[in-house]
Design a protein around this motif. Structure first.
Motif, PDB file in Angstrom:
ATOM      1  N   ALA A 120      15.327  48.725  41.767  1.00 16.69           N
ATOM      2  CA  ALA A 120      14.395  49.335  40.819  1.00 16.69           C
ATOM      3  C   ALA A 120      15.002  49.423  39.424  1.00 16.69           C
ATOM      4  O   ALA A 120      14.314  49.215  38.415  1.00 16.69           O
ATOM      5  CB  ALA A 120      13.982  50.730  41.313  1.00 16.69           C
ATOM      6  N   LEU A 121      16.295  49.743  39.357  1.00 18.41           N
ATOM      7  CA  LEU A 121      16.951  49.795  38.049  1.00 18.41           C
ATOM      8  C   LEU A 121      16.964  48.419  37.407  1.00 18.41           C
ATOM      9  O   LEU A 121      16.627  48.277  36.220  1.00 18.41           O
ATOM     10  CB  LEU A 121      18.380  50.316  38.200  1.00 18.41           C
ATOM     11  N   ALA A 122      17.328  47.399  38.166  1.00 10.34           N
ATOM     12  CA  ALA A 122      17.362  46.040  37.625  1.00 10.34           C
ATOM     13  C   ALA A 122      15.991  45.617  37.109  1.00 10.34           C
ATOM     14  O   ALA A 122      15.880  44.956  36.071  1.00 10.34           O
ATOM     15  CB  ALA A 122      17.852  45.064  38.693  1.00 10.34           C
ATOM     16  N   GLN A 123      14.939  46.020  37.802  1.00 10.81           N
ATOM     17  CA  GLN A 123      13.584  45.646  37.405  1.00 10.81           C
ATOM     18  C   GLN A 123      13.148  46.295  36.097  1.00 10.81           C
ATOM     19  O   GLN A 123      12.245  45.801  35.433  1.00 10.81           O
ATOM     20  CB  GLN A 123      12.601  46.026  38.512  1.00 10.81           C
ATOM     21  N   GLN A 124      13.781  47.399  35.725  1.00  8.41           N
ATOM     22  CA  GLN A 124      13.370  48.138  34.532  1.00  8.41           C
ATOM     23  C   GLN A 124      14.068  47.690  33.253  1.00  8.41           C
ATOM     24  O   GLN A 124      13.705  48.140  32.164  1.00  8.41           O
ATOM     25  CB  GLN A 124      13.608  49.633  34.738  1.00  8.41           C
ATOM     26  N   ILE A 125      15.054  46.811  33.358  1.00  7.53           N
ATOM     27  CA  ILE A 125      15.777  46.380  32.155  1.00  7.53           C
ATOM     28  C   ILE A 125      14.862  45.525  31.283  1.00  7.53           C
ATOM     29  O   ILE A 125      14.163  44.639  31.771  1.00  7.53           O
ATOM     30  CB  ILE A 125      17.040  45.599  32.539  1.00  7.53           C
ATOM     31  N   ARG A 126      14.886  45.805  30.002  1.00  9.49           N
ATOM     32  CA  ARG A 126      14.057  45.069  29.045  1.00  9.49           C
ATOM     33  C   ARG A 126      14.848  44.749  27.791  1.00  9.49           C
ATOM     34  O   ARG A 126      15.728  45.512  27.379  1.00  9.49           O
ATOM     35  CB  ARG A 126      12.818  45.876  28.652  1.00  9.49           C
ATOM     36  N   ALA A 127      14.519  43.612  27.176  1.00 10.01           N
ATOM     37  CA  ALA A 127      15.081  43.284  25.872  1.00 10.01           C
ATOM     38  C   ALA A 127      14.704  44.389  24.889  1.00 10.01           C
ATOM     39  O   ALA A 127      13.580  44.895  24.907  1.00 10.01           O
ATOM     40  CB  ALA A 127      14.560  41.932  25.401  1.00 10.01           C
ATOM     41  N   GLY A 128      15.640  44.759  24.039  1.00  7.98           N
ATOM     42  CA  GLY A 128      15.404  45.830  23.070  1.00  7.98           C
ATOM     43  C   GLY A 128      16.032  47.140  23.486  1.00  7.98           C
ATOM     44  O   GLY A 128      16.324  47.995  22.639  1.00  7.98           O
ATOM     45  N   MET A 129      16.214  47.349  24.792  1.00  9.55           N
ATOM     46  CA  MET A 129      16.961  48.518  25.261  1.00  9.55           C
ATOM     47  C   MET A 129      18.429  48.348  24.894  1.00  9.55           C
ATOM     48  O   MET A 129      18.905  47.237  24.650  1.00  9.55           O
ATOM     49  CB  MET A 129      16.875  48.648  26.780  1.00  9.55           C
ATOM     50  N   THR A 130      19.161  49.453  24.899  1.00  5.43           N
ATOM     51  CA  THR A 130      20.611  49.360  24.844  1.00  5.43           C
ATOM     52  C   THR A 130      21.162  49.509  26.260  1.00  5.43           C
ATOM     53  O   THR A 130      20.467  50.013  27.162  1.00  5.43           O
ATOM     54  CB  THR A 130      21.221  50.455  23.958  1.00  5.43           C
ATOM     55  N   CYS A 131      22.402  49.098  26.435  1.00  4.82           N
ATOM     56  CA  CYS A 131      23.026  49.263  27.756  1.00  4.82           C
ATOM     57  C   CYS A 131      23.103  50.741  28.135  1.00  4.82           C
ATOM     58  O   CYS A 131      22.939  51.094  29.309  1.00  4.82           O
ATOM     59  CB  CYS A 131      24.413  48.638  27.753  1.00  4.82           C
ATOM     60  N   SER A 132      23.336  51.598  27.158  1.00  2.00           N
ATOM     61  CA  SER A 132      23.389  53.034  27.451  1.00  2.00           C
ATOM     62  C   SER A 132      22.013  53.578  27.832  1.00  2.00           C
ATOM     63  O   SER A 132      21.917  54.531  28.624  1.00  2.00           O
ATOM     64  CB  SER A 132      23.974  53.808  26.266  1.00  2.00           C
ATOM     65  N   ASP A 133      20.943  52.980  27.302  1.00  2.00           N
ATOM     66  CA  ASP A 133      19.585  53.363  27.736  1.00  2.00           C
ATOM     67  C   ASP A 133      19.417  53.091  29.232  1.00  2.00           C
ATOM     68  O   ASP A 133      18.860  53.915  29.965  1.00  2.00           O
ATOM     69  CB  ASP A 133      18.521  52.553  26.984  1.00  2.00           C
ATOM     70  N   VAL A 134      19.880  51.929  29.671  1.00  2.00           N
ATOM     71  CA  VAL A 134      19.757  51.568  31.084  1.00  2.00           C
ATOM     72  C   VAL A 134      20.580  52.531  31.930  1.00  2.00           C
ATOM     73  O   VAL A 134      20.139  52.961  33.005  1.00  2.00           O
ATOM     74  CB  VAL A 134      20.215  50.106  31.310  1.00  2.00           C
ATOM     75  N   TYR A 135      21.760  52.882  31.445  1.00  2.00           N
ATOM     76  CA  TYR A 135      22.603  53.805  32.209  1.00  2.00           C
ATOM     77  C   TYR A 135      21.948  55.173  32.324  1.00  2.00           C
ATOM     78  O   TYR A 135      22.039  55.830  33.374  1.00  2.00           O
ATOM     79  CB  TYR A 135      23.979  53.942  31.556  1.00  2.00           C
ATOM     80  N   ALA A 136      21.259  55.604  31.288  1.00  2.00           N
ATOM     81  CA  ALA A 136      20.572  56.899  31.343  1.00  2.00           C
ATOM     82  C   ALA A 136      19.461  56.880  32.399  1.00  2.00           C
ATOM     83  O   ALA A 136      19.260  57.868  33.124  1.00  2.00           O
ATOM     84  CB  ALA A 136      19.993  57.240  29.972  1.00  2.00           C
ATOM     85  N   ILE A 137      18.738  55.760  32.498  1.00  2.00           N
ATOM     86  CA  ILE A 137      17.721  55.626  33.545  1.00  2.00           C
ATOM     87  C   ILE A 137      18.388  55.692  34.914  1.00  2.00           C
ATOM     88  O   ILE A 137      17.898  56.345  35.840  1.00  2.00           O
ATOM     89  CB  ILE A 137      16.958  54.299  33.378  1.00  2.00           C
ATOM     90  N   PHE A 138      19.532  55.011  35.033  1.00  2.00           N
ATOM     91  CA  PHE A 138      20.264  55.033  36.302  1.00  2.00           C
ATOM     92  C   PHE A 138      20.662  56.462  36.686  1.00  2.00           C
ATOM     93  O   PHE A 138      20.508  56.870  37.848  1.00  2.00           O
ATOM     94  CB  PHE A 138      21.507  54.154  36.210  1.00  2.00           C
ATOM     95  N   GLU A 139      21.191  57.211  35.737  1.00  2.00           N
ATOM     96  CA  GLU A 139      21.614  58.586  36.047  1.00  2.00           C
ATOM     97  C   GLU A 139      20.461  59.422  36.583  1.00  2.00           C
ATOM     98  O   GLU A 139      20.625  60.199  37.530  1.00  2.00           O
ATOM     99  CB  GLU A 139      22.218  59.242  34.809  1.00  2.00           C
ATOM    100  N   ARG A 140      19.283  59.249  35.981  1.00  2.00           N
ATOM    101  CA  ARG A 140      18.115  59.993  36.457  1.00  2.00           C
ATOM    102  C   ARG A 140      17.737  59.551  37.870  1.00  2.00           C
ATOM    103  O   ARG A 140      17.499  60.388  38.754  1.00  2.00           O
ATOM    104  CB  ARG A 140      16.934  59.781  35.501  1.00  2.00           C
ATOM    105  N   MET A 141      17.719  58.240  38.099  1.00  2.00           N
ATOM    106  CA  MET A 141      17.346  57.733  39.414  1.00  2.00           C
ATOM    107  C   MET A 141      18.362  58.156  40.481  1.00  2.00           C
ATOM    108  O   MET A 141      17.994  58.509  41.602  1.00  2.00           O
ATOM    109  CB  MET A 141      17.242  56.200  39.368  1.00  2.00           C
TER     110      MET A 141
END
Length: 397
Positions: free
Chosen positions: A291-312
């Motif tokens: 689910a985390l991999a599916q949410q990655i989008r161009a324009g995000m930062t890597c730290s944005d993705v990590y924040a989503i991961f922490e919540r999940m």
């Protein structure tokens, strides 16, 4: 396990195709653009992966340290510096570079490089070599001293940042080579695990896995990281004489390459039937990773993705994350791991063409759970480059 249990394909996989000429030309245009942006006049390439990337000259030159291979990039020239013995291989086909041969060993190579730069460049020279983040090149103090002697301010610079700006954005051709590399190792894992047995040694399974990746078409396969464990995990150790027992987890991390691109893919299996809590944990972490991999989008930062991961991770209540590394994912390409990092502190902006490996790890009691899912960033979302990890943990009996 006997050799007869190895799966020999009826048709061996063809060697990886050559990099298209227009792609090699684009790579040179891109690095020259970054050199201009960074104020670099000359880059000397010393790292095998960088030389491969810009030349597609993937010969056996790097097997010997005595007669090293280098390359020189300027705004007008692209030169590969090799010993006289490189001549026959270079002459076998048209190349995108000019050859420069030296007669001798490292000292003669350094002389050839410095003499060429002096003769073909003028004025203040801002020179750089490929040393820096995740890029250490082929070290030679003699080369650095020679470049320092005519570089601006008497000091050679690092070219790593400029080179990564080019290499981090992968083409469809590169993504497809990675896809094939993953297919090779995933199939090898499934084939060997299906024939494994409790009571075999760690080293035996390791050798069979290595052999199967070659049979499946890998062009090279550095020793995989692989271990049997029941709570005493040490991921960097080599396979030994430990016997596979009921309750052991088998953890692997592949290195096999195709077209120079390594299949960095983690896979796990269990000896004997998992307990109920193991099944639930396996399913939960697999779901979070995908689910985390599916949410990655161009324009995000890597730290944005990590924040989503922490919540999940918090919502899944999986327990304490494996903490010996500070990231849960990384870039991938010609090197086994590349920048950027999916971490709390990496502010790199994600762009189309990047490849990411998403691999949070959980150690719980005597088990380990990890799923390395790999995505290619597109303009509209992500594309998985490998089959997803199986819905149920593979079991050896």
């Amino acid at each position: 396990m006997k050799l007869a249990n190895l799966q020999i394909p009826s048709n061996f996989r063809l060697p990886a195709p050559a990099v298209p000429e227009n792609e090699l030309a684009q790579r040179l245009d891109n690095i020259r653009r970054e050199m201009a942006n960074s104020g670099i006049d000359v880059i000397v390439l010393t790292d095998k992966k960088n030389v491969d990337y810009f030349t597609d000259y993937q010969e056996l030159s790097w097997d010997s340290k005595t007669r090293p291979l280098f390359a020189i990039v300027t705004a007008q020239h692209f030169v590969v510096v090799g010993s006289l013995g490189e001549g026959p291989a270079i002459d076998m086909k048209a190349r995108n570079f000019e050859p420069l041969y030296y007669d001798g060993y490292l000292a003669e190579a350094v002389d050839a490089i410095s003499n060429w730069i002096r003769e073909n460049t003028t004025g203040v020279r801002h020179t750089a070599v490929d040393y820096g983040q995740d890029m250490f090149g082929r070290g030679s103090l003699a080369l650095i001293d020679a470049l320092n002697s005519f570089s601006a301010l008497g000091k050679v610079r690092s070219a790593a940042e400029a080179i990564w700006k080019v290499r981090l954005i992968k083409s469809r051709f590169e993504a497809d080579l990675k896809r094939t590399a993953f297919e090779i190792v995933n199939t090898a894992f499934d084939q060997v695990i299906a024939n494994a047995r409790i009571g075999m040694t760690e080293y035996e399974l390791f050798c069979l896995m290595q052999a199967q990746t070659y049979l499946n078409g890998a062009e090279s396969t550095d020793p995989i990281a692989m271990l049997f464990s029941k709570g005493d995990f040490s991921y960097g150790r080599t396979a030994k004489e430990r016997m596979l027992e009921d309750g052991h987890y088998i953890w692997t991390d592949f290195r096999a390459t195709y077209g120079g691109y390594p299949a960095d893919r983690n896979r796990i299996a269990r000896a004997g039937n998992p307990r109920e809590w193991e099944v639930k944990t396996y399913t939960a972490l697999r779901s979070v990773t995908i689910a985390l991999a599916q949410q990655i989008r161009a324009g995000m930062t890597c730290s944005d993705v990590y924040a989503i991961f922490e919540r999940m991770w918090s919502e899944a209540a999986l327990g304490k994350l494996y903490s010996h590394v500070s990231r849960i994912g990384h870039g991938g390409g010609l090197d086994l791991t590349e920048p950027p990092s999916i971490s709390k502190t990496d502010s790199t902006v994600i762009q189309p063409g990047m490849i990411f490996h998403i691999e949070p790890k959980l150690e719980r009691e005597d088990a380990v759970f990890q799923f390395e899912e790999v995505v290619f960033i597109t303009n509209s979302g992500v594309e998985f480059l490998s089959d997803l990890s199986p819905e149920r943990v593979p079991v050896i009996r």
